[in-house]
Write a protein that holds these residues in place. Structure first.
Motif, short mmCIF file in Angstrom:
data_model
loop_
_atom_site.label_atom_id
_atom_site.label_comp_id
_atom_site.label_asym_id
_atom_site.label_seq_id
_atom_site.Cartn_x
_atom_site.Cartn_y
_atom_site.Cartn_z
N ALA A 12 0.80 -1.22 0.00
CA ALA A 12 0.00 0.00 0.00
C ALA A 12 0.83 1.27 0.00
O ALA A 12 0.33 2.35 -0.30
N ARG A 13 2.10 1.14 0.32
CA ARG A 13 2.93 2.34 0.43
C ARG A 13 4.41 1.95 0.34
O ARG A 13 4.75 0.78 0.33
N ASP A 36 -4.06 -2.77 5.46
CA ASP A 36 -4.72 -1.47 5.47
C ASP A 36 -5.55 -1.34 4.20
O ASP A 36 -5.09 -0.85 3.18
N GLU A 39 -6.14 2.27 2.47
CA GLU A 39 -4.91 2.78 1.86
C GLU A 39 -4.52 1.95 0.66
O GLU A 39 -4.04 2.49 -0.36
N ARG A 42 -6.66 2.97 -2.29
CA ARG A 42 -6.19 4.24 -2.86
C ARG A 42 -4.91 4.04 -3.66
O ARG A 42 -4.74 4.59 -4.74
N ALA A 43 -3.99 3.23 -3.13
CA ALA A 43 -2.72 3.01 -3.81
C ALA A 43 -2.90 2.29 -5.14
O ALA A 43 -2.18 2.56 -6.11
#
Length: 250
Positions: A12-13, A36, A39, A42-43
């Motif tokens: 996710a990040r 998550d 998140e 969104r990613a």
């Protein structure tokens, strides 16, 4: 290459997301894993050839479900990037067993669980395991008794995997990032800390998420077909200098 599939945890990040994007640029399809969910959604938005799957890799039942869904989605698995991890730094005397287990559950147990679930599928494709360690697993540092130990264990697990899975054509390697210029790091690192890292790293800077992703993608690829059991520090030379370098430079 367009048919190859990777599973990336902690996608996710940070390094996981950067690795996902780079693999897709190189023609892979990617199962993006993260606990998550919002998140991760969104990613993954706008990233073609990726499937976001919300699972917690520290929970055995969820890992089994995750692997089943990834295989159902893509039909095969060629590489696993065990990137998901948690960091909780604190003095050794303040690290109780609960804090210790919180780190080990994800950083060590999660890598083990995902790897074990992936082995039957990687045997079919003669695929690749890439585990993400840390410079903290190669050299001791303050406040990292749980984190550093978890990453040192991942390094040894990688060697075990290489030794035992090579007969199936499965490669296993470990990437150990040094300080990386993530949003989180920049938010918590004071200027004094940043300066100290720059002094201690021969390349005089933090690495980028993309630079770490490039090493990971190489190890996933056929270009690394004869590379297994290796621990690669992508750290600007941080591990090579040991102690004393800042003083020598002045």
């Amino acid at each position: 290459m367009s048919e190859k599939v990777a599973l990336v945890t902690g996608a996710a990040r940070g390094i996981g997301l950067a690795t996902t994007k780079l693999l897709i640029e190189q023609g892979w399809k990617v199962a993006m894993i993260d606990r998550d969910g919002p998140e991760l959604t969104r990613a993954a938005k706008g990233i073609n050839s990726a499937a976001p799957l919300t699972y917690d890799i520290s929970i055995e039942d969820q890992v089994d479900e995750m692997m089943a869904e990834a295989i159902e989605k893509f039909g095969r698995l060629d590489a696993v990037v065990n990137n998901a991890g948690v960091a909780d730094f604190g003095p050794i005397e303040e690290t109780d067993f609960k804090r210790w287990r919180t780190i080990m559950d994800t950083n060590l147990d999660g890598v083990f669980l995902v790897s074990q679930a992936a082995i039957p599928h990687l045997k079919k494709t003669r695929g690749s395991l890439v585990n993400i360690g840390s410079i903290s697993g190669l050299r001791a540092s303050t406040l990292r008794v749980a984190y550093g130990t978890s990453k040192a264990a991942v390094i040894h697990m990688t060697k075990q995997q290489a030794a035992e899975l090579g007969e199936y054509g499965i490669r296993a390697n470990c990437v150990c990032p040094g300080p990386v210029r993530t949003k989180l790091a920049m938010a918590v690192h004071t200027q004094d800390i940043i300066d100290a890292y720059h002094d201690a790293i021969p390349l005089n800077r933090y690495g980028s998420e993309r630079e770490i992703a490039s090493v990971i993608a190489f190890l996933c690829s056929d270009d690394a077909s004869y590379v297994t059991g290796q621990v690669i520090a992508s750290d600007g030379g941080f591990d090579s200098t040991g102690v004393g370098l800042p003083a020598l430079r002045k």
